[in-house]
Enzyme design. Sequence first.
Site, PDB file in Angstrom:
ATOM      1  N   ASP A 120     -25.645  -7.556   0.252  1.00 14.26           N
ATOM      2  CA  ASP A 120     -24.430  -6.979  -0.302  1.00 14.26           C
ATOM      3  C   ASP A 120     -24.644  -5.467  -0.402  1.00 14.26           C
ATOM      4  OD1 ASP A 120     -21.899  -6.746  -1.352  1.00 14.26           O
ATOM      5  OD2 ASP A 120     -22.175  -8.330  -2.822  1.00 14.26           O
ATOM      6  N   GLU A 125      -7.347  -7.373 -12.397  1.00 15.23           N
ATOM      7  CA  GLU A 125      -8.469  -8.257 -12.084  1.00 15.23           C
ATOM      8  C   GLU A 125      -8.933  -7.992 -10.665  1.00 15.23           C
ATOM      9  OE1 GLU A 125      -7.563 -12.424 -11.962  1.00 15.23           O
ATOM     10  OE2 GLU A 125      -5.835 -12.163 -10.636  1.00 15.23           O
TER      11      GLU A 125
END
Length: 705
Positions: A244, A447
């Site tokens: 990542d 969100e």
Amino acid sequence: MPFRDPAQPLNVRVNDLIAKLTLEEKAQQMLDQSPAIPRLGVPAYSWWNEALHGVGRSAPATVFPEPIGLGATFDDELALREATAVSDEARAVYNAAIAKNHYVKYGGLTFWTPNINIFRDPRWGRGQETYGEDPTLTSRLGVAFVRGLQGDDPRYLKVAACAKHYAVHSGPERLRHEFNAEATPQDLRETYLPAFRALVQDAKVEAVMCAYNSTNGEPCCGNEFLLSQVLRKEWNFRGHVVSDCGALDDLYQGHKVVKTKTEAAALALSRGVDLNCGDTYTQLPAAVRQGLLKEAQVDSALAILLRTRFKLGLFDGPHATPYDRLGPEVVNSPAHRALAREVAVKSLVLLKNNGVLPLRSDLGKYFVTGPNATSVEALLGNYYGVNGQLTTILEGLAGAVQPGSQLEYKQGALLDRPNINPIDWTTGEAKTTDAIIVVMGITGALEGEEGESIASAHTGDRLDYNLPQNQLDFLRKLRQGSKTPIVAIVTGGSPMNLAEVHELADAVLLAWYPGEEGGHAVADVVFGKVSPSGKLPVTFPQSLAQLPAYENYHMAGRTYRYLQAEPLYPFGYGLSYGKFAYSGLQLAKTKITKNQSVQVTATVANIGPVTADEVVQLYLTHPPRAGAQTPLFALKNFKRVSLQAGASTTVTFTLTPAQLALINAQGQAVAPRGPVKVWVGGSLPSARSLALGAPQPASAILTVK
């Protein structure tokens, strides 16, 4: 040169190219933005590309619903068709860019999709990227999506897919660069790893991305157990592992398992990370010089990595692959827009309906209001693409109303804060109408990922389970003293407290982030062109008080499988304009041995007035076990069927020994013993589902000897 010759064996080509590179050049080719090598005629390559629900962060493309919406379709055939369309567009966009000599970030054919983490806690802002909380559903949809992305050519990949984030990753966003997720052996094998295993072994996914966090004390991008023992040895993964972005810096800055960047590079490479999203691998030559690595280790990792580029046909010249002729005509084509609309329609979940839906499209007047009626953000979610034809919910509703009817719109309320102007004309005018449609909920501003959600006080997570208070106040004003039907359209990518919305509105339709055709899809359902058929892929608890602490990764008390408390809305739940009845569940054998399969059949009938789709779901309930947690229910299979009014069909499933098996406390699969209850129905077979209007499931007892 041999590496340019498609007639040569793949390994010969890869080794020839590596032999021509200096150590510094090798290290550069292991970065997500790999520079050109002019002396060999090798162009620059960007490994980092996104296609979560359409080609993202790149050229204009079709925007499909956010994956949590695809999860709500319970339709892996539909997922395959969506991913096939996405990969067609990905190749077309790539072909057009390369023709103009554009080699830029987000421009390659390696797509870091899908996200198959388990949505274990509604507070996680990135849960919208997943297919929900269940490993069976996640595995099925993930496998289908990878197959659609990678294509079925025996030699070439259409694009390279990536299973992320490996493993045990679902927040908190604020702590992800230093957090240690502790999972029991049972939870690992029962919940967190099954989808990754399915994508590796069944879909042959080309890449796996290691997560930011640690799992059981070791950073995921330096985790010997996850990367070496499980992924490479146990599952026989032969693709490449990518970190990542910035995760290798976390090895020394966040997790502090090493002291320097050079040591981080050496640790990650030796543990099995082939590609670095970031710049840590610029230190690989220094690691070799310091004796932390051998150049042969660099060569081995680079060989794994380069095989992907060769399988994509990137060294074979023009028109080498069957995908090189895909052109811009496929991008956001009428067929793909129709598919985006189909996915959106099938994703919509009807949570409540007291009979007001479907609305007639020829009423005298409609009043549309709410902060998300005209919001493009409410269509997109995160990791999105864009195009010039995004249909908001207001536009979809307005396009479906018949001539002679009026439709008035006022926003009425802001997304997450009270109106500044004290004068409010909206609620008064709304009550002089035949139907009020309130488009409310949340968006990616509230969100999402760590740095994306600019209105989030918790770096993308939702530590407050409620809707913004101003939206509830607005809905109360609309309801006060009025009997005008209210239809609440709720956008968002995660469970939220809709208890008061459920009480105040006559109908509640969950739209998720429905993509470019979201407005048309909502109108199709609201006005009865199509019956709603989506089912919840995640449990909606009554409140966060029903759940363990967010940082706790044990499954006890989480998801429909282990939540003892009564939820607001159960997993698998969703209403229809049809009415379904289940009967005649039969087992081919009522007693089997531990190594036998058994066929399960049941009849489902549409006894309602309209044609409708139903998602038939098969669950198991095992007797409780001493020494290991036992799921209350476990989804093992599902099938979407379409039935005309008055029609019925027999649905057949086969329960295999692997599906019947349980995972013990040591993480081992063990055969069940004693009576196993088999359920077939249209929702989780719970008392709450029945109370909300789900049909009574059929059931039978299977004895395993």
